[in-house]
Design a protein around this motif. Structure first.
Motif, PDB file in Angstrom:
ATOM      1  N   LEU A 284     -12.473  -0.237   4.473  1.00  0.00           N
ATOM      2  CA  LEU A 284     -11.953  -1.124   3.756  1.00  0.00           C
ATOM      3  C   LEU A 284     -11.502  -0.600   2.950  1.00  0.00           C
ATOM      4  CD1 LEU A 284     -13.850  -4.353   4.112  1.00  0.00           C
ATOM      5  CD2 LEU A 284     -12.006  -3.303   5.467  1.00  0.00           C
ATOM      6  N   ALA A 285     -11.763   0.555   2.099  1.00  0.00           N
ATOM      7  CA  ALA A 285     -11.207   1.634   0.725  1.00  0.00           C
ATOM      8  C   ALA A 285      -9.882   1.888   1.226  1.00  0.00           C
ATOM      9  CB  ALA A 285     -11.888   2.675   0.109  1.00  0.00           C
ATOM     10  N   VAL A 286     -10.302   2.505   2.256  1.00  0.00           N
ATOM     11  CA  VAL A 286      -9.429   3.021   2.809  1.00  0.00           C
ATOM     12  C   VAL A 286      -7.552   2.805   3.299  1.00  0.00           C
ATOM     13  CG1 VAL A 286      -8.709   5.170   4.759  1.00  0.00           C
ATOM     14  CG2 VAL A 286     -11.008   5.930   3.444  1.00  0.00           C
ATOM     15  N   ALA A 287      -8.260   1.737   4.405  1.00  0.00           N
ATOM     16  CA  ALA A 287      -6.983   0.942   4.372  1.00  0.00           C
ATOM     17  C   ALA A 287      -6.673   0.320   3.376  1.00  0.00           C
ATOM     18  CB  ALA A 287      -7.785  -0.486   5.177  1.00  0.00           C
ATOM     19  N   ALA A 288      -7.315  -0.273   1.876  1.00  0.00           N
ATOM     20  CA  ALA A 288      -6.305  -0.073   1.051  1.00  0.00           C
ATOM     21  C   ALA A 288      -5.011   0.930   0.552  1.00  0.00           C
ATOM     22  CB  ALA A 288      -6.726  -1.216   0.060  1.00  0.00           C
ATOM     23  N   ALA A 289      -5.751   1.576   0.494  1.00  0.00           N
ATOM     24  CA  ALA A 289      -4.892   3.412   0.043  1.00  0.00           C
ATOM     25  C   ALA A 289      -3.896   3.089   1.135  1.00  0.00           C
ATOM     26  CB  ALA A 289      -5.791   3.729   0.294  1.00  0.00           C
ATOM     27  N   VAL A 290      -4.013   3.183   2.180  1.00  0.00           N
ATOM     28  CA  VAL A 290      -2.799   2.752   3.270  1.00  0.00           C
ATOM     29  C   VAL A 290      -2.026   2.220   3.166  1.00  0.00           C
ATOM     30  CG1 VAL A 290      -2.526   3.385   5.505  1.00  0.00           C
ATOM     31  CG2 VAL A 290      -4.759   4.252   5.097  1.00  0.00           C
ATOM     32  N   VAL A 291      -2.388   0.543   2.931  1.00  0.00           N
ATOM     33  CA  VAL A 291      -1.246  -0.692   2.725  1.00  0.00           C
ATOM     34  C   VAL A 291      -0.603  -0.015   1.296  1.00  0.00           C
ATOM     35  CG1 VAL A 291      -1.782  -2.248   2.171  1.00  0.00           C
ATOM     36  CG2 VAL A 291      -2.963  -1.761   3.891  1.00  0.00           C
ATOM     37  N   ALA A 292      -1.254   0.668   0.229  1.00  0.00           N
ATOM     38  CA  ALA A 292      -0.238   0.739  -0.811  1.00  0.00           C
ATOM     39  C   ALA A 292       0.435   1.599  -0.378  1.00  0.00           C
ATOM     40  CB  ALA A 292      -1.645   0.829  -1.859  1.00  0.00           C
ATOM     41  N   ARG A 293       0.078   2.351   0.311  1.00  0.00           N
ATOM     42  CA  ARG A 293       0.900   3.831   0.450  1.00  0.00           C
ATOM     43  C   ARG A 293       2.402   3.468   1.087  1.00  0.00           C
ATOM     44  NH1 ARG A 293       2.227   8.932  -1.855  1.00  0.00           N
ATOM     45  NH2 ARG A 293       3.137   9.745  -0.116  1.00  0.00           N
ATOM     46  N   LEU A 294       2.187   2.937   2.139  1.00  0.00           N
ATOM     47  CA  LEU A 294       2.974   1.622   2.913  1.00  0.00           C
ATOM     48  C   LEU A 294       3.881   0.504   1.740  1.00  0.00           C
ATOM     49  CD1 LEU A 294       1.089   1.341   6.360  1.00  0.00           C
ATOM     50  CD2 LEU A 294       2.418   2.899   5.656  1.00  0.00           C
ATOM     51  N   ALA A 295       3.405   0.277   1.316  1.00  0.00           N
ATOM     52  CA  ALA A 295       4.405  -0.680   0.040  1.00  0.00           C
ATOM     53  C   ALA A 295       4.983   0.493  -0.577  1.00  0.00           C
ATOM     54  CB  ALA A 295       2.631  -1.943  -0.390  1.00  0.00           C
ATOM     55  N   ASP A 296       4.279   1.189  -0.846  1.00  0.00           N
ATOM     56  CA  ASP A 296       5.452   1.935  -2.527  1.00  0.00           C
ATOM     57  C   ASP A 296       6.312   2.826  -1.139  1.00  0.00           C
ATOM     58  OD1 ASP A 296       3.602   1.602  -4.054  1.00  0.00           O
ATOM     59  OD2 ASP A 296       2.380   3.411  -4.027  1.00  0.00           O
ATOM     60  N   ALA A 297       6.663   2.909   0.040  1.00  0.00           N
ATOM     61  CA  ALA A 297       7.755   2.836   1.092  1.00  0.00           C
ATOM     62  C   ALA A 297       8.749   2.259   1.340  1.00  0.00           C
ATOM     63  CB  ALA A 297       7.162   3.975   2.394  1.00  0.00           C
ATOM     64  N   GLY A 298       8.239   0.647   0.847  1.00  0.00           N
ATOM     65  CA  GLY A 298       9.632  -0.413   1.020  1.00  0.00           C
ATOM     66  C   GLY A 298       8.825  -0.588   2.568  1.00  0.00           C
ATOM     67  N   TRP A 299       7.709  -0.430   3.433  1.00  0.00           N
ATOM     68  CA  TRP A 299       7.144  -0.832   4.209  1.00  0.00           C
ATOM     69  C   TRP A 299       8.188  -0.473   5.516  1.00  0.00           C
ATOM     70  CZ3 TRP A 299       3.015  -2.831   4.035  1.00  0.00           C
ATOM     71  CH2 TRP A 299       2.720  -3.323   2.826  1.00  0.00           C
ATOM     72  N   ASP A 300       9.401   0.669   5.013  1.00  0.00           N
ATOM     73  CA  ASP A 300       9.952   1.500   6.490  1.00  0.00           C
ATOM     74  C   ASP A 300       9.136   2.842   6.476  1.00  0.00           C
ATOM     75  OD1 ASP A 300      12.032   2.729   7.542  1.00  0.00           O
ATOM     76  OD2 ASP A 300      12.703   3.581   6.272  1.00  0.00           O
ATOM     77  N   PRO A 301       8.736   1.949   8.782  1.00  0.00           N
ATOM     78  CA  PRO A 301       7.755   3.577   9.095  1.00  0.00           C
ATOM     79  C   PRO A 301       8.610   4.240   9.289  1.00  0.00           C
ATOM     80  CG  PRO A 301       9.173   1.271  10.660  1.00  0.00           C
ATOM     81  CD  PRO A 301       9.578   1.583   9.054  1.00  0.00           C
ATOM     82  N   ARG A 302       9.967   4.494   8.957  1.00  0.00           N
ATOM     83  CA  ARG A 302      10.568   5.796   8.985  1.00  0.00           C
ATOM     84  C   ARG A 302       9.689   7.121   8.443  1.00  0.00           C
ATOM     85  NH1 ARG A 302      15.874   4.287   9.966  1.00  0.00           N
ATOM     86  NH2 ARG A 302      15.940   2.332   8.180  1.00  0.00           N
TER      87      ARG A 302
END
Length: 224
Positions: free
Chosen positions: A165-183
């Protein structure tokens, strides 16, 4: 009064003989009224006798009659080791689409930022790849632990679930920093997401697998 005294069954009274002992009907020990799974040849190789007074599924266990089967959780172990493989891939792959900055480069920067304080580590966002790298290594260790024969692996499963779950939180934060852009994220980020997914699956498998209770001949019991 006389009629009631005459209808009293024989053997009832202060001087009556004790009731005859109960005869074992040969059904053996049960759990909630159902017989346990019969022991197979491989099951009794490594078992742990249930101590006297122990309750299994709310039913008292007779000493020497029911045993816990000590076994590895192969499925959970494989899932956690695959999470470690995905972690290794996330370290060597770039974390930005079209960039050359790998997860290893980010982890090295995170070590330098950590020397300046936790605030710097959080401000730069370098805690995300560091959490993924450390979490994947911990999942590998826990995966090796669940390969050891034991009554159950729920403790390792709970620990693995917290790490995943800690790893999942890090991934979600990374995607949020990228503006939720999958590209925007690179393959390293998606491998990090695989670390979280495989870790959660392996942890839940270890947590939800209940200990197996069976019967085994007393002369073959091995106290582990």
């Amino acid at each position: 009064m006389t009629e009631r005294h005459q209808q009293r069954p024989p053997g009832d009274g202060a001087g009556a003989a004790p009731p005859p002992p109960r005869v074992d009907d040969g059904t053996g020990p049960t759990i909630l009224g159902f017989p346990p799974d019969p022991a197979e040849d491989g099951d009794v190789e490594d078992v742990e006798p249930a101590p006297e007074g122990t309750a299994v599924a709310g039913v008292a266990v007779g000493p020497g009659r029911l045993v816990y089967v000590r076994r590895p959780d192969v499925v959970a172990g494989v899932l956690l080791l695959l999470a470690g493989v995905a972690d290794g891939a996330s370290v060597w792959l770039p974390w930005d689409r079209g960039g050359e900055t790998t997860g290893l480069d980010l982890v090295a920067r995170a070590v330098g930022a950590a020397r300046e304080g936790a605030a710097e580590l959080g401000r730069t966002g370098l805690w995300q790849p560091a959490t993924v790298a450390v979490g994947g290594a911990v999942l590998v260790v826990l995966g090796l632990l669940v390969f050891r024969p034991a009554r159950g692996h729920r403790v390792s499963g709970v620990l693995a679930l917290g790490v995943a779950l800690a790893v999942a939180a890090a991934v979600v934060a990374r995607l949020a920093d990228a503006g939720w852009d999958p590209r925007s994220p690179g393959w390293g980020v998606w491998c990090a997401a695989a670390v979280a997914g495989l870790g959660v699956l392996g942890a839940m498998k270890a947590v939800l697998t209940a200990p197996r209770v069976t019967t085994a001949p007393a002369e073959r019991l091995l106290v582990g």
